[in-house]
Design a protein around this motif. Structure first.
Motif, short mmCIF file in Angstrom:
data_model
loop_
_atom_site.label_atom_id
_atom_site.label_comp_id
_atom_site.label_asym_id
_atom_site.label_seq_id
_atom_site.Cartn_x
_atom_site.Cartn_y
_atom_site.Cartn_z
N CYS B 24 0.84 -1.21 0.00
CA CYS B 24 0.00 0.00 0.00
C CYS B 24 0.88 1.25 0.00
O CYS B 24 0.54 2.25 -0.62
CB CYS B 24 -0.92 0.00 1.21
SG CYS B 24 -2.18 -1.29 1.13
N SER B 29 -0.19 5.25 -0.36
CA SER B 29 -1.08 5.40 0.79
C SER B 29 -0.67 6.54 1.72
O SER B 29 -1.52 7.11 2.41
CB SER B 29 -1.16 4.09 1.56
OG SER B 29 0.07 3.75 2.12
N PRO B 65 -4.05 0.62 -2.44
CA PRO B 65 -4.06 0.88 -1.00
C PRO B 65 -5.39 0.52 -0.34
O PRO B 65 -6.45 0.76 -0.91
CB PRO B 65 -3.83 2.40 -0.92
CG PRO B 65 -3.29 2.82 -2.24
CD PRO B 65 -3.85 1.87 -3.22
#
Lengths: 108, 108
Positions: B24, B29, B65
């Protein structure tokens, strides 16, 4: 795979050595995270049944280590290794937040 | 201070450069986390009303993500910057998971 029944979040935030503010990391939260995962296995939970993850800073650094159990949204403060069994046996297995650990006292 | 109404968890796990498994973190993210916090401020939420934290690996790395909203326990996958407004306006402000983002599809 079904959604995890519980998600236990352990604050693992750390600060540089000598930093005046305490952190959950320096108060032993990494060990808690491991103990929670070990404890789940010992109790026969299947992988993914209960999710345990580390979290960035949750806020109440002076009262760490902080552990939050979702979906209940129960906050435990100053969690020690010896509390892991209580959280797993009473909260995760029986579904009742551990009164003895003063849940949510950080929000009182 | 009251308990946060929502806790938005953003997986910020990263892997070493060249690692074959996606993460992620490498999918952006960290930027999402910032955008969520900025978006909350822009919408007039008070500090602490909604908590946004980073999380260690949540599991579905191939579909990151990943963003999870508690106490609902709603999992969003493949979240992009342009989804932040949807999540804040529909889910956090109005209380309805964003159907357009196929919530919980990762558990289907």
């Amino acid at each position: 795979m079904p959604k995890p029944k519980y998600h236990i979040m352990v604050c693992t935030n750390t600060r540089p050595p000598g930093h005046p503010k305490p952190s959950c990391g320096s108060a032993g939260s990494q060990n808690l995270l491991m103990a929670l995962n070990m404890g789940l296995m010992e109790r026969g939970f299947q992988p993914g049944e209960v999710l345990v993850t580390g979290s960035s800073c949750l806020g109440p650094c002076e009262q760490g280590p902080t552990v939050v159990v979702y979906p209940d949204g129960t906050w435990y403060s100053q969690v020690k290794d010896e509390h892991v069994a209580l959280i797993l046996d009473e909260h995760i297995k029986k579904g009742t937040p551990v009164a003895q650990l003063n849940p949510d006292s950080v929000w009182a």
